[in-house]
Design a protein around this motif. Structure first.
Motif, PDB file in Angstrom:
ATOM      1  N   LEU A 119      48.570  16.248 -21.799  1.00  0.00           N
ATOM      2  CA  LEU A 119      47.923  15.806 -20.542  1.00  0.00           C
ATOM      3  C   LEU A 119      48.429  14.396 -20.237  1.00  0.00           C
ATOM      4  N   ALA A 120      49.021  13.739 -21.189  1.00  0.00           N
ATOM      5  CA  ALA A 120      49.545  12.133 -21.093  1.00  0.00           C
ATOM      6  C   ALA A 120      50.237  11.809 -19.862  1.00  0.00           C
ATOM      7  N   GLU A 121      51.159  12.692 -19.268  1.00  0.00           N
ATOM      8  CA  GLU A 121      51.909  12.348 -18.244  1.00  0.00           C
ATOM      9  C   GLU A 121      51.056  12.265 -16.986  1.00  0.00           C
ATOM     10  N   SER A 122      50.255  13.436 -17.048  1.00  0.00           N
ATOM     11  CA  SER A 122      49.619  13.737 -15.616  1.00  0.00           C
ATOM     12  C   SER A 122      48.535  12.710 -15.614  1.00  0.00           C
ATOM     13  N   ILE A 123      47.988  12.171 -16.681  1.00  0.00           N
ATOM     14  CA  ILE A 123      46.896  11.069 -16.698  1.00  0.00           C
ATOM     15  C   ILE A 123      47.658  10.051 -16.275  1.00  0.00           C
ATOM     16  N   ARG A 124      48.727   9.483 -16.537  1.00  0.00           N
ATOM     17  CA  ARG A 124      49.253   8.415 -16.124  1.00  0.00           C
ATOM     18  C   ARG A 124      49.813   8.313 -14.951  1.00  0.00           C
ATOM     19  N   LEU A 125      50.374   9.507 -14.260  1.00  0.00           N
ATOM     20  CA  LEU A 125      50.561   9.697 -12.825  1.00  0.00           C
ATOM     21  C   LEU A 125      49.460   9.429 -11.929  1.00  0.00           C
ATOM     22  N   LEU A 126      48.236  10.001 -12.391  1.00  0.00           N
ATOM     23  CA  LEU A 126      47.184   9.905 -11.677  1.00  0.00           C
ATOM     24  C   LEU A 126      46.451   8.546 -11.753  1.00  0.00           C
ATOM     25  N   ALA A 127      46.452   7.599 -12.612  1.00  0.00           N
ATOM     26  CA  ALA A 127      46.017   6.572 -13.163  1.00  0.00           C
ATOM     27  C   ALA A 127      46.613   5.340 -12.039  1.00  0.00           C
ATOM     28  N   GLU A 128      48.098   5.509 -12.138  1.00  0.00           N
ATOM     29  CA  GLU A 128      49.120   4.856 -11.413  1.00  0.00           C
ATOM     30  C   GLU A 128      49.014   4.996  -9.759  1.00  0.00           C
ATOM     31  N   ARG A 129      48.166   5.984  -9.321  1.00  0.00           N
ATOM     32  CA  ARG A 129      48.011   6.492  -7.976  1.00  0.00           C
ATOM     33  C   ARG A 129      46.457   6.139  -7.754  1.00  0.00           C
ATOM     34  N   GLY A 130      45.678   5.589  -8.288  1.00  0.00           N
ATOM     35  CA  GLY A 130      44.316   5.243  -7.884  1.00  0.00           C
ATOM     36  C   GLY A 130      43.377   6.170  -8.372  1.00  0.00           C
ATOM     37  N   VAL A 131      43.666   7.086  -9.489  1.00  0.00           N
ATOM     38  CA  VAL A 131      42.741   8.328  -9.576  1.00  0.00           C
ATOM     39  C   VAL A 131      42.260   8.146 -11.193  1.00  0.00           C
ATOM     40  N   PRO A 132      41.141   7.588 -11.358  1.00  0.00           N
ATOM     41  CA  PRO A 132      40.507   7.643 -12.667  1.00  0.00           C
ATOM     42  C   PRO A 132      40.566   8.989 -13.392  1.00  0.00           C
ATOM     43  N   VAL A 133      40.723   9.272 -14.869  1.00  0.00           N
ATOM     44  CA  VAL A 133      40.815  10.470 -15.377  1.00  0.00           C
ATOM     45  C   VAL A 133      39.967  10.475 -16.594  1.00  0.00           C
TER      46      VAL A 133
END
Ligand SMILES: Nc1nc(=O)c2c([nH]1)NC[C@@H]1CN(c3ccc(C(=O)N[C@@H](CCC(=O)O)C(=O)O)cc3)CN21
Ligand SMILES: CC(C)C(=O)C(=O)O
Ligand SMILES: [Mg+2]
Length: 266
Positions: A119-133
């Motif tokens: 999930l690491a890549e998805s989490i990084r992508l979301l967090a960079e766009r303002g979505v806490p995971v």
């Protein structure tokens, strides 16, 4: 209740004060949970089981979760709202982003997805766009057909080592919270101490930073005969739902719930 944010939860972990979380699917219960002082409301894909009557969480869609998020948002009074990304809603990075957008725009403050280091890549992508995971690890019900049932995870040392490493990898990828489901209490304690982000347990013992249960389960409502071992009926001895919700908050804060009997050993 003042608005609960990730900063609030972070400071609760630092202070050693337990975090209270329940699943919630509608406005009336959101209001009741907030009145009881529940800090985090999870619009879980368990709605597929407790609301829809399915025998797994797999049939749930993002649109259905979004509908319930919007309902919870209208009844919310200061709690942090987390929404589950359902089965296959985060299979590709594009799906992950568009489905997370749907849930955040419906009123969620954070999304939760099930898995491990992948999930690491998805989490990084979301967090960079303002979505806490929030990363959901251990027993991941969306993988019930791989796991061969709802079974305790991390019981052997190889699995336990992998889970500790995965938790640290996901924190490094930018995860802001971890849910640990059905893992031995000792392992849950080790993971909780190994990461700086809050770890919320369900069937993971009392050493995690907080607890979550499915609302219907803790109100003593069970569709099937036997409730999982980690469930406690908080309606027992109470004369109202409001009192049961308050008892849950009191017991989690006092660390009288979960008891040893609600946890698993390796
Ligand atoms: N109503 C409800 N409550 C939940 O906690 C829940 C859902 N639905 N739906 C999604 C998943 C499925 N969950 C489950 C369901 C059953 C067990 C269960 O019976 N576990 C056994 C452990 C067996 C073992 O030792 O490996 C138990 O005895 O509790 C655990 C988690 C948790 N989640
Ligand atoms: C059991 C909790 C953690 C969950 O994911 C859900 O309710 O869907
Ligand atoms: Mg879920």
């Amino acid at each position: 209740m003042p608005d609960i944010t990730l900063t609030t939860l972070q400071s609760l972990k630092l202070k050693g004060e337990k975090i209270t979380m329940l699943t919630c699917y509608d406005a009336t219960f959101a209001q009741a949970c907030c009145q009881a002082g529940v800090e985090v409301l999870l619009v879980g894909d368990s709605l597929g089981m407790v609301l829809q009557g399915n025998d797994s969480t797999l049939p749930v869609t993002t649109a259905e979760v979004a509908y319930h998020v919007a309902s919870v948002k209208r009844g919310n009074d200061g709690a942090l709202i987390i929404a589950d990304l359902p089965f296959m809603a985060y299979a590709t990075l594009e799906q992950t982003l568009s489905n997370s957008a749907q849930l955040m725009q419906a009123g969620a403050h954070m999304v939760k997805l099930e898995g491990a280091a992948w999930l690491a890549e998805s989490i990084r992508l979301l967090a960079e766009r303002g979505v806490p995971v929030c990363a959901h690890m251990g027993l991941t019900p969306q993988s019930v057909n791989i796991l061969g049932g709802y079974k305790v995870q991390g019981r052997n040392e190889a699995q336990a080592r992998q889970m500790r490493a995965d938790a640290i990898a996901l924190e490094q990828a930018g995860a802001a919270m971890i849910v640990l489901e059905c893992v031995p209490s000792e392992l849950a304690e080790e993971i909780t101490q190994a990461v700086k982000i809050p770890v919320i347990g369900i069937g993971a013992g009392s050493a995690t930073d907080g607890q979550v249960l499915v609302l219907h389960d803790m109100l003593g409502l069970a569709l099937t005969g036997r409730a999982p071992k980690f469930v406690k009926n908080f309606m027992a001895g109470q004369d109202s739902i409001q009192a049961a919700l308050s008892a849950y908050v009191t017991e989690v804060k006092a660390v009288t719930f979960p008891g040893i009997e609600h946890g698993f050993s390796a």
